[in-house]
Scaffold this motif. Structure first.
Motif, PDB file in Angstrom:
ATOM      1  N   LEU A 252      -5.272  18.039  13.727  1.00  0.00           N
ATOM      2  CA  LEU A 252      -5.843  16.822  13.154  1.00  0.00           C
ATOM      3  C   LEU A 252      -4.781  16.027  12.411  1.00  0.00           C
ATOM      4  CD1 LEU A 252      -8.261  14.988  12.555  1.00  0.00           C
ATOM      5  CD2 LEU A 252      -8.702  16.389  10.519  1.00  0.00           C
ATOM      6  N   SER A 253      -3.950  16.711  11.629  1.00  0.00           N
ATOM      7  CA  SER A 253      -2.897  16.022  10.886  1.00  0.00           C
ATOM      8  C   SER A 253      -1.948  15.293  11.829  1.00  0.00           C
ATOM      9  CB  SER A 253      -2.119  17.026  10.032  1.00  0.00           C
ATOM     10  OG  SER A 253      -1.176  16.367   9.225  1.00  0.00           O
ATOM     11  N   LEU A 254      -1.536  15.962  12.888  1.00  0.00           N
ATOM     12  CA  LEU A 254      -0.634  15.341  13.866  1.00  0.00           C
ATOM     13  C   LEU A 254      -1.311  14.159  14.553  1.00  0.00           C
ATOM     14  CD1 LEU A 254       0.773  18.650  15.371  1.00  0.00           C
ATOM     15  CD2 LEU A 254       2.069  16.998  13.995  1.00  0.00           C
ATOM     16  N   THR A 255      -2.596  14.267  14.790  1.00  0.00           N
ATOM     17  CA  THR A 255      -3.344  13.179  15.432  1.00  0.00           C
ATOM     18  C   THR A 255      -3.476  11.976  14.507  1.00  0.00           C
ATOM     19  OG1 THR A 255      -4.583  14.730  16.819  1.00  0.00           O
ATOM     20  CG2 THR A 255      -5.567  12.571  16.469  1.00  0.00           C
ATOM     21  N   LEU A 256      -3.808  12.222  13.236  1.00  0.00           N
ATOM     22  CA  LEU A 256      -4.005  11.121  12.296  1.00  0.00           C
ATOM     23  C   LEU A 256      -2.724  10.334  12.036  1.00  0.00           C
ATOM     24  CD1 LEU A 256      -6.422  12.716   9.669  1.00  0.00           C
ATOM     25  CD2 LEU A 256      -6.963  10.965  11.369  1.00  0.00           C
ATOM     26  N   GLU A 257      -1.576  10.960  12.244  1.00  0.00           N
ATOM     27  CA  GLU A 257      -0.311  10.243  12.051  1.00  0.00           C
ATOM     28  C   GLU A 257      -0.207   9.004  12.937  1.00  0.00           C
ATOM     29  OE1 GLU A 257       2.831  13.038  12.636  1.00  0.00           O
ATOM     30  OE2 GLU A 257       2.354  14.181  10.803  1.00  0.00           O
TER      31      GLU A 257
ATOM     32  N   MET B 238       0.840  -1.188   0.000  1.00  0.00           N
ATOM     33  CA  MET B 238       0.000   0.000   0.000  1.00  0.00           C
ATOM     34  C   MET B 238       0.876   1.239   0.000  1.00  0.00           C
ATOM     35  SD  MET B 238      -3.020   1.006   2.713  1.00  0.00           S
ATOM     36  CE  MET B 238      -1.921   1.375   4.073  1.00  0.00           C
ATOM     37  N   GLY B 239       0.519   2.241  -0.794  1.00  0.00           N
ATOM     38  CA  GLY B 239       1.265   3.485  -0.815  1.00  0.00           C
ATOM     39  C   GLY B 239       0.861   4.374   0.347  1.00  0.00           C
ATOM     40  N   ASP B 240       1.275   5.631   0.269  1.00  0.00           N
ATOM     41  CA  ASP B 240       0.911   6.575   1.318  1.00  0.00           C
ATOM     42  C   ASP B 240      -0.604   6.699   1.411  1.00  0.00           C
ATOM     43  OD1 ASP B 240       3.563   7.014   1.816  1.00  0.00           O
ATOM     44  OD2 ASP B 240       3.692   8.817   0.565  1.00  0.00           O
ATOM     45  N   THR B 241      -1.067   6.892   2.623  1.00  0.00           N
ATOM     46  CA  THR B 241      -2.497   7.084   2.834  1.00  0.00           C
ATOM     47  C   THR B 241      -2.965   8.375   2.176  1.00  0.00           C
ATOM     48  OG1 THR B 241      -2.330   5.940   4.958  1.00  0.00           O
ATOM     49  CG2 THR B 241      -4.291   7.292   4.592  1.00  0.00           C
ATOM     50  N   VAL B 242      -4.088   8.308   1.501  1.00  0.00           N
ATOM     51  CA  VAL B 242      -4.700   9.489   0.889  1.00  0.00           C
ATOM     52  C   VAL B 242      -5.755  10.033   1.849  1.00  0.00           C
ATOM     53  CG1 VAL B 242      -6.142  10.332  -0.993  1.00  0.00           C
ATOM     54  CG2 VAL B 242      -4.323   8.673  -1.458  1.00  0.00           C
ATOM     55  N   ARG B 243      -5.636  11.316   2.169  1.00  0.00           N
ATOM     56  CA  ARG B 243      -6.632  11.984   3.000  1.00  0.00           C
ATOM     57  C   ARG B 243      -7.438  12.941   2.122  1.00  0.00           C
ATOM     58  NH1 ARG B 243      -2.613  14.183   7.767  1.00  0.00           N
ATOM     59  NH2 ARG B 243      -1.946  12.158   8.656  1.00  0.00           N
ATOM     60  N   ILE B 244      -8.754  12.895   2.255  1.00  0.00           N
ATOM     61  CA  ILE B 244      -9.637  13.755   1.465  1.00  0.00           C
ATOM     62  C   ILE B 244     -10.635  14.439   2.393  1.00  0.00           C
ATOM     63  CG2 ILE B 244     -11.352  13.855  -0.383  1.00  0.00           C
ATOM     64  CD1 ILE B 244     -10.067  11.328  -1.555  1.00  0.00           C
ATOM     65  N   ALA B 245     -10.680  15.761   2.335  1.00  0.00           N
ATOM     66  CA  ALA B 245     -11.658  16.533   3.103  1.00  0.00           C
ATOM     67  C   ALA B 245     -12.882  16.777   2.238  1.00  0.00           C
ATOM     68  CB  ALA B 245     -11.055  17.854   3.560  1.00  0.00           C
ATOM     69  N   VAL B 246     -14.035  16.347   2.722  1.00  0.00           N
ATOM     70  CA  VAL B 246     -15.300  16.611   2.025  1.00  0.00           C
ATOM     71  C   VAL B 246     -15.833  17.927   2.584  1.00  0.00           C
ATOM     72  CG1 VAL B 246     -17.588  15.721   1.454  1.00  0.00           C
ATOM     73  CG2 VAL B 246     -15.660  14.138   1.760  1.00  0.00           C
TER      74      VAL B 246
ATOM     75  N   VAL C  79      -2.578   6.868  13.399  1.00  0.00           N
ATOM     76  CA  VAL C  79      -3.518   5.797  13.038  1.00  0.00           C
ATOM     77  C   VAL C  79      -3.700   5.587  11.538  1.00  0.00           C
ATOM     78  CG1 VAL C  79      -5.575   7.284  13.092  1.00  0.00           C
ATOM     79  CG2 VAL C  79      -5.812   4.870  13.652  1.00  0.00           C
ATOM     80  N   ASP C  80      -3.444   6.603  10.711  1.00  0.00           N
ATOM     81  CA  ASP C  80      -3.902   6.491   9.323  1.00  0.00           C
ATOM     82  C   ASP C  80      -3.033   5.612   8.436  1.00  0.00           C
ATOM     83  OD1 ASP C  80      -1.758   8.140   8.809  1.00  0.00           O
ATOM     84  OD2 ASP C  80      -2.908   9.702   7.789  1.00  0.00           O
ATOM     85  N   HIS C  81      -1.870   5.166   8.924  1.00  0.00           N
ATOM     86  CA  HIS C  81      -1.016   4.294   8.107  1.00  0.00           C
ATOM     87  C   HIS C  81      -1.664   2.953   7.808  1.00  0.00           C
ATOM     88  CE1 HIS C  81      -0.182   3.536  12.380  1.00  0.00           C
ATOM     89  NE2 HIS C  81      -0.018   2.286  12.023  1.00  0.00           N
TER      90      HIS C  81
ATOM     91  N   ASP D 161      -7.720   4.550  20.247  1.00  0.00           N
ATOM     92  CA  ASP D 161      -8.803   4.007  21.071  1.00  0.00           C
ATOM     93  C   ASP D 161     -10.172   4.496  20.626  1.00  0.00           C
ATOM     94  OD1 ASP D 161      -6.868   2.761  22.751  1.00  0.00           O
ATOM     95  OD2 ASP D 161      -6.601   4.655  23.835  1.00  0.00           O
ATOM     96  N   LEU D 162     -10.192   5.501  19.776  1.00  0.00           N
ATOM     97  CA  LEU D 162     -11.466   6.076  19.328  1.00  0.00           C
ATOM     98  C   LEU D 162     -12.041   5.345  18.119  1.00  0.00           C
ATOM     99  CD1 LEU D 162     -10.709   9.919  19.490  1.00  0.00           C
ATOM    100  CD2 LEU D 162     -11.510   8.403  21.311  1.00  0.00           C
ATOM    101  N   VAL D 163     -11.211   4.604  17.407  1.00  0.00           N
ATOM    102  CA  VAL D 163     -11.633   3.997  16.143  1.00  0.00           C
ATOM    103  C   VAL D 163     -12.670   2.903  16.393  1.00  0.00           C
ATOM    104  CG1 VAL D 163     -10.879   2.748  14.087  1.00  0.00           C
ATOM    105  CG2 VAL D 163      -9.404   4.521  15.089  1.00  0.00           C
TER     106      VAL D 163
END
Length: 265
Positions: A113-118, A1-9, A120-122, A79-81
């Protein structure tokens, strides 16, 4: 898998069906075999409720509020997921209604948010962030974290002013943080083809976004019925004639990010 793609709706104009688009795009990406994390960044918690997690919205700490407002608690995001049949979800929480001033006081207010997602988002191919329907610190956090934007809009003249406000805000954010936020597509939502104004606005949007994909979704009761039952159309109404529209959005995103469909077999 490549880098995670983040998309803001993202669209600060309320009533455009933003959450419905976010949930069904996430469902379409899951349908293509991708691992999807859905982040409900809207303090109203509509997506949390529409994904069958109404009780979670009222739960005590730790919550999304805690991990965004306290750097020492960021790692608790794991723990939130919550698991959903189509995607994993970071739900919103009632405390999120008080997050704006907390973010204003933080040292890196637009980057929390970006720092937080680091943390878990991998684990995911895509992160879909359902933005709040207003411009402010939360929207800044979503746009900075994603730097990719999917814009839901209605086929009505009020959308023109909404686009103007959104892009003025995006331009200011790009200057402040020296980043580039890319429009990955516009989703014209809840189109009623019987109305002349709707047809005229579809043409206007397609002309205004001539270098950006424009996808069209017609008004269907099945969309709201699916969310009432806690799912996307893909789980609730596999016969709905608007599924191809959301499949086309997911396919278009895969093409832009050079992702391949993953077989479920």
């Amino acid at each position: 898998m490549g880098d995670t793609v983040r998309i803001a709706v993202s669209n600060q104009k309320g009533g455009v069906g933003k959450t419905a688009v976010a949930i069904n795009v996430a469902g379409a990406l899951n349908d293509r075999g991708h691992d999807v994390l859905f982040v409900d960044l809207d303090p109203q918690g509509n997506a949390t409720e529409n994904l069958g997690m109404r009780d979670v919205y009222d739960e005590g700490p730790p919550s999304l509020f805690d991990v965004l407002s306290d750097a020492e608690k960021r790692h608790h995001v794991v723990d939130l997921v919550r698991e959903h049949e189509e995607m994993d979800v970071i739900p919103s929480n009632i405390d999120m209604t008080a997050i704006e001033p907390e973010l204003t006081l933080s040292r890196r207010s637009g980057q929390q948010l970006s720092l937080t997602l680091e943390h878990v988002d991998h684990e995911y191919d895509y992160v879909i962030i359902d933005c709040p329907p207003f411009l402010g610190n939360l929207m800044d956090n979503a746009l900075y974290a994603a730097q990719n934007m999917l814009i839901p809009a209605l086929a009505e003249t009020t959308s023109k002013r909404a686009f103007e406000l959104l892009f003025d805000h995006v331009s200011a954010l790009e200057k402040d943080y020296d980043i580039r936020i890319r429009e990955r597509g516009v989703v014209i939502n809840r189109i009623d083809v019987r109305k002349n104004q709707a047809r005229e606005m579809v043409a206007w949007i397609e002309d205004a976004f001539d270098d950006t994909p424009v996808w069209k979704v017609r008004e269907r009761a099945a969309v709201q019925r699916a969310m009432t039952n806690g799912t996307s159309l893909f789980a609730e109404a596999p016969e709905c004639d608007q599924l191809p529209s959301f499949r086309e959005i997911a396919r278009g995103l895969d093409e832009q990010f050079r992702r391949r469909r993953v077989s479920h077999d």
